[in-house]
Design an enzyme around this catalytic site. Structure first.
Site, short mmCIF file in Angstrom:
data_model
loop_
_atom_site.label_atom_id
_atom_site.label_comp_id
_atom_site.label_asym_id
_atom_site.label_seq_id
_atom_site.Cartn_x
_atom_site.Cartn_y
_atom_site.Cartn_z
N GLY A 95 0.92 -1.19 0.08
CA GLY A 95 -0.04 -0.14 -0.01
C GLY A 95 0.90 1.20 -0.18
N PHE A 96 0.26 2.25 0.05
CA PHE A 96 0.97 3.68 -0.02
C PHE A 96 1.75 3.85 1.07
CE2 PHE A 96 -0.10 7.86 1.86
CZ PHE A 96 0.88 8.78 1.35
N ASP A 115 0.49 -9.21 1.42
CA ASP A 115 -0.53 -8.24 0.77
C ASP A 115 -1.12 -9.17 -0.22
OD1 ASP A 115 -1.37 -6.16 -0.80
OD2 ASP A 115 -0.13 -4.93 0.71
N ASN A 116 -2.46 -8.86 -0.26
CA ASN A 116 -3.29 -9.14 -1.26
C ASN A 116 -3.30 -8.80 -2.65
OD1 ASN A 116 -5.02 -7.55 -0.62
ND2 ASN A 116 -6.90 -8.89 -0.25
N GLY A 136 -3.51 -2.06 -2.24
CA GLY A 136 -2.32 -1.98 -2.66
C GLY A 136 -1.86 -2.09 -4.11
N LEU A 143 -0.46 -3.19 8.74
CA LEU A 143 -1.07 -2.12 8.20
C LEU A 143 -2.32 -2.45 7.28
CD1 LEU A 143 1.73 -0.80 9.02
CD2 LEU A 143 1.39 0.13 6.95
N TYR A 179 -16.42 1.34 9.66
CA TYR A 179 -14.97 1.65 9.43
C TYR A 179 -14.43 1.96 10.87
CZ TYR A 179 -10.39 3.11 8.10
OH TYR A 179 -8.93 3.12 7.88
N LYS A 193 -12.24 -0.53 13.50
CA LYS A 193 -10.82 -0.04 13.91
C LYS A 193 -10.81 -0.01 15.41
CE LYS A 193 -8.21 0.47 10.26
NZ LYS A 193 -6.95 -0.13 10.17
#
Ligand code: UDP
Length: 323
Positions: free
Chosen positions: A10-11, A31-32, A36, A76, A149, A153
């Site tokens: 991701g970023f 990571d999938n 990302g 992340l 969301y 979280k």
């Protein structure tokens, strides 16, 4: 040290991987490649000490294998961006809650230090500005999908802190405020890459609402400093930290600054929230981090102001390296 970085393509994750490698560490990315982008880490593949494993944090076996191989974990991986959150609420909730549960269970098994990235969304509609980590969360109705969301979280935070409380698993929670910089895509709604792309293309700058809503934008490199500092600090586990920048700007002011810095002739187009977002969305008026806690622990100070951030993003778009 060998670090596992979930969401490493991701970023934010890709900047973190670069930093960890530059410090002489090994990095395993799980990571999938959904939100990302492989392009973010393509230049890291093949470098000694770097490995990409493609898969989901929802796969417990895979998470456990990765955690076992590493000394510490930066978690992340997450659904990201207003559009995805509103349009795909099941995926959002499942990946956030199950993913973090899997990471924490594996870390608990192998006693690995873990840093979990949470979000300023957890403060919800609180008006106790600036937001302090011990302030209240003010969350809207469950029929407003955006709040899923924040709640998911917040549950991640509760779970991480519960592991610390019960078994002293070293878990650090960080709440990221608006984080921007090179490689961020506007595809998921983020305002700065959207405005910069629009300005450079001569398209209207789409200001939602009346533009009086305000945000504080932190440069990803400053954010990474904070994340790495907290992972390495012995007094960070069991605690929650805001990370970001406390320089506030309204969205209208942001649009004007981007127009000035790019020399663009684009118009500013005012779009009501009801047209900008699907039903199930509420915009936050202001969001300012109180950075006292991280300042006191690490001497943390963001080094890049909004102009420096915008310059970096504009330069990247001009060089044609972003989408
Ligand atoms: N925004 C806007 N135009 C856009 C995209 C976003 O005016 O094309 C506004 C949005 O309504 C919000 C702010 O910019 O008030 C920041 O949006 P973003 O999605 O980047 O972050 P967040 O809302 O999560 O802070």
């Amino acid at each position: 040290m060998k670090y596992l970085v979930t969401g490493g393509s991701g970023f934010v994750g890709s900047h973190l991987c670069e930093r960890l490698l530059a410090d002489g560490n090994q990095v395993l990315v799980l990571d999938n490649l959904s939100t990302g982008r492989y392009g973010n880490i393509a230049n890291l593949e093949g470098r000694p000490g770097f490995e990409l494993r493609v898969g989901s944090v929802n796969d417990y076996q895979l998470v456990e294998e990765c955690v076992r191989e590493c000394n510490a974990v930066f978690h992340l991986a997450s659904a990201v961006g207003v559009r995805l959150i509103v349009d795909q609420p099941v995926l959002t909730i499942e990946s956030i809650v199950n993913g973090t549960d899997n990471v924490l269970r594996a870390c608990s098994r192998y006693r690995r230090r873990t840093l979990i990235t949470s979000t300023s969304e957890v403060y919800g509609k609180s008006d106790q500005l600036p937001f302090r980590e011990d302030g209240d969360s003010v969350i809207g109705a469950t029929t407003t999908r955006r709040w899923a969301y924040a709640c998911a979280k917040a549950l991640d935070e509760f779970l991480g802190l519960a592991h610390w409380h019960e078994t002293r698993l070293p878990v650090v929670i960080v709440r990221l405020f608006n984080t921007v910089g090179p490689r961020q895509t506007g595809q998921y709604g983020m305002v700065i890459p959207r405005f910069v792309r629009q300005a450079l293309a001569g398209e209207p700058i789409t200001v939602y609402g009346d533009g009086s809503q305000a945000r504080c934008f932190g440069h990803v490199k400053d954010v990474i400093e904070g994340i790495v500092g907290l992972m390495n600090h012995t007094d960070a586990p069991g605690k929650v930290f805001n990370i970001g920048n406390d320089e506030e700007t309204t969205i209208m002011e942001l649009a004007k600054r981007i127009l000035a810095m790019t020399g663009s002739k684009s118009e500013i187009e005012i779009i009501p929230f009801s047209q900008a977002y699907p039903a199930g969305f509420e915009d936050m008026h202001r969001r300012i981090p109180d950075l006292t806690k991280i300042r006191n622990l690490l001497g943390y100070e963001p080094k890049r102001n909004l102009d420096a951030i915008l310059k970096d993003v504009i330069d990247e778009f001009r060089a044609g390296q972003s989408i």
